[in-house]
Design an enzyme around this catalytic site. Structure first.
Site, PDB file in Angstrom:
ATOM      1  N   ASP A  17      -2.193  10.855  -1.643  1.00  0.00           N
ATOM      2  CA  ASP A  17      -2.540   9.834  -2.641  1.00  0.00           C
ATOM      3  C   ASP A  17      -2.941  10.462  -3.953  1.00  0.00           C
ATOM      4  OD1 ASP A  17      -3.190   8.709   0.211  1.00  0.00           O
ATOM      5  OD2 ASP A  17      -2.782   7.007  -1.108  1.00  0.00           O
ATOM      6  N   GLN A  56      -1.780   1.970   9.920  1.00  0.00           N
ATOM      7  CA  GLN A  56      -0.508   2.088   9.193  1.00  0.00           C
ATOM      8  C   GLN A  56       0.537   2.850  10.024  1.00  0.00           C
ATOM      9  OE1 GLN A  56      -3.537   2.553   7.838  1.00  0.00           O
ATOM     10  NE2 GLN A  56      -3.548   2.364   5.599  1.00  0.00           N
ATOM     11  N   ARG A  72      -7.513  -0.227  -6.807  1.00  0.00           N
ATOM     12  CA  ARG A  72      -7.843   0.772  -5.777  1.00  0.00           C
ATOM     13  C   ARG A  72      -8.072   2.105  -6.489  1.00  0.00           C
ATOM     14  NH1 ARG A  72      -4.170   0.989  -0.476  1.00  0.00           N
ATOM     15  NH2 ARG A  72      -5.975   2.122   0.321  1.00  0.00           N
ATOM     16  N   ASN A 115      -5.602  12.309   1.165  1.00  0.00           N
ATOM     17  CA  ASN A 115      -4.709  11.484   1.954  1.00  0.00           C
ATOM     18  C   ASN A 115      -5.539  10.651   2.914  1.00  0.00           C
ATOM     19  OD1 ASN A 115      -1.857  10.817   2.445  1.00  0.00           O
ATOM     20  ND2 ASN A 115      -2.216  11.636   4.490  1.00  0.00           N
ATOM     21  N   LYS A 116      -4.850   9.797   3.689  1.00  0.00           N
ATOM     22  CA  LYS A 116      -5.567   8.897   4.584  1.00  0.00           C
ATOM     23  C   LYS A 116      -6.605   9.622   5.436  1.00  0.00           C
ATOM     24  CE  LYS A 116      -5.138   5.486   4.564  1.00  0.00           C
ATOM     25  NZ  LYS A 116      -5.999   4.726   3.627  1.00  0.00           N
ATOM     26  N   ARG A 118       0.881  -1.170   0.000  1.00  0.00           N
ATOM     27  CA  ARG A 118       0.000   0.000   0.000  1.00  0.00           C
ATOM     28  C   ARG A 118       0.917   1.218   0.000  1.00  0.00           C
ATOM     29  NH1 ARG A 118       2.672   1.881   3.474  1.00  0.00           N
ATOM     30  NH2 ARG A 118       1.157   3.528   3.631  1.00  0.00           N
ATOM     31  N   GLY A 119       0.279   2.352  -0.170  1.00  0.00           N
ATOM     32  CA  GLY A 119       1.081   3.571  -0.315  1.00  0.00           C
ATOM     33  C   GLY A 119       1.132   3.917  -1.791  1.00  0.00           C
ATOM     34  N   ALA A 120       0.766   5.151  -2.128  1.00  0.00           N
ATOM     35  CA  ALA A 120       0.601   5.506  -3.539  1.00  0.00           C
ATOM     36  C   ALA A 120       1.780   5.104  -4.437  1.00  0.00           C
ATOM     37  CB  ALA A 120       0.316   7.013  -3.637  1.00  0.00           C
TER      38      ALA A 120
END
Ligand SMILES: CSC[C@H]1O[C@H](OP(=O)(O)O)[C@H](O)[C@@H]1O
Length: 354
Positions: free
Chosen positions: A233, A192, A82, A243-244, A48-50
């Site tokens: 993201d 995370q 995603r 973002n998250k 995960r993570g852009a």
């Protein structure tokens, strides 16, 4: 810079990644043999993570070529893995362009995916180069006292390949002997921050303290946060930042307490085709059980387990991201420099988007 990377190739020309769902308790490596393996790894947040999502998708196209799969199908499936991180689409578009007219699809895909990985390493290193002076300035103002940085989710090397985005200036500050301490938002529901940011800061000997997501505002009100740095993201042409989930609330608290709120932004996470992030950025909604259950290491068995934290019949809502409007962003830290969160600021550094 780092003792390990988050994605690598094997002697038999396949791809391996760290199963980040198991960190920090277990180091589990997952081998990706087919493009469907790459798709699943993205969907299920093995990776995960852009930027890492983009790199994994790029290697997914390589695996599709290697296995002789229908490339159009592979592109379509990976695009659906995603919805929010624009790096996924950027990487797939870059692979598609490179493969157009290529004679050796497998070799071309192999080389381009590897180049995407190396480009991210350098991009993140440069984000650190440009972000470091921001930390240095606060350190000087504090006469060398510790700079307290708050971050949300994981936009470190585990969301990228090496350096990370928000961690790159932090790692480079530590390497320069600047005293820093990081307040790490645990970042419900997937944790995370607790699982990944704390893991990598521990491995890199960066002083840090884990906090519940709701504590950040209190720390800011009491002068315990000098700056916030978060990842993204997808950032729009006018500087709106997806973002998250929870990032927006931190930005509000930082604004209310006159604390600089920075976004570490690789240009691969720019979406210059849209302006209004609130209206135009697709926000992923994930399975409600990510909220209803918490995953961790059992005190009893020492094994990873998941426990229900609400009544069996309680339903949950699980939006994965939110959008911080540009007006709450102090500046964007990019691989080409620091700029205002605005179209004018971005075009100064990225005139090619004029
Ligand atoms: C440089 S990682 C960017 C971004 O990705 C994370 O989301 P997720 O863990 O769901 O992929 C988080 O929003 C990070 O800030």
């Amino acid at each position: 810079m780092s003792a390990f990377r988050t994605i690598w190739t094997t002697e038999d020309h396949y791809v391996e990644v760290i199963d980040q769902r198991k960190l920090p308790h277990e180091w589990v490596v997952e081998k990706l043999i087919s493009y469907k393996d790459a798709e699943r790894a993205i969907k299920e947040m093995v990776v995960r993570g852009a930027p890492l999502i983009g790199a994994t998708a790029a290697y997914g196209i390589y695996l599709a070529a290697k296995e002789g799969a229908d490339l159009n199908e592979a592109f379509a499936d990976l695009r659906l893995s995603r919805p929010t991180a624009v790096n996924l689409f950027w990487a797939l578009d870059r692979m598609k362009a490179k493969l157009a007219g290529a004679t050796d699809l497998v070799q071309t895909a192999w080389e381009e995916a590897a180049q995407i990985v190396e480009d991210d390493v350098e991009t993140c290193r440069m984000i650190g180069v440009h972000g470091l002076p921001l930390i240095e300035a606060i350190s000087k103002k504090k006469r060398g006292e510790t700079v307290h940085i708050l971050t949300h989710c994981n936009a470190g090397m585990l969301g990228c390949i090496e350096w990370g985005t928000i961690t790159s200036p932090i790692y480079q500050a530590v390497q320069k002997g600047i005293k820093v301490h990081v307040w790490v938002d645990e970042t419900r529901p997937r944790l995370q921050g607790a699982n990944l940011t704390c893991y990598e800061l521990t491995r890199h000997d960066v002083p840090h303290t884990l906090i519940v997501d709701n504590q950040g505002g209190h720390l800011m009100q009491h002068g315990m946060v000098d700056m916030c740095i978060v990842g993204t993201d997808r950032t729009t042409r006018q500087g709106d930042v997806a973002n998250k989930i929870g990032t927006y609330l931190k930005a509000l608290a930082a604004h209310d307490n006159h604390i600089p709120f920075y976004v570490a932004l690789p240009s691969t996470t720019l979406d210059m085709t849209i302006r209004d992030g609130l209206k135009e950025i697709p926000i992923e909604q994930r399975n409600q059980n990510e909220v209803r259950y918490v995953v961790g290491k059992s005190k009893i068995t020492g094994q990873l387990d998941e426990v229900l934290i609400c009544p069996e019949t309680t339903q949950a809502s699980n939006y994965g991201f939110d959008v911080t409007p540009a007006r709450l962003v102090t500046a964007l830290i990019t691989e080409r420099g620091v700029c205002n969160a605005s179209e004018e600021g971005l075009l100064k550094l990225f005139p090619e988007y004029n």
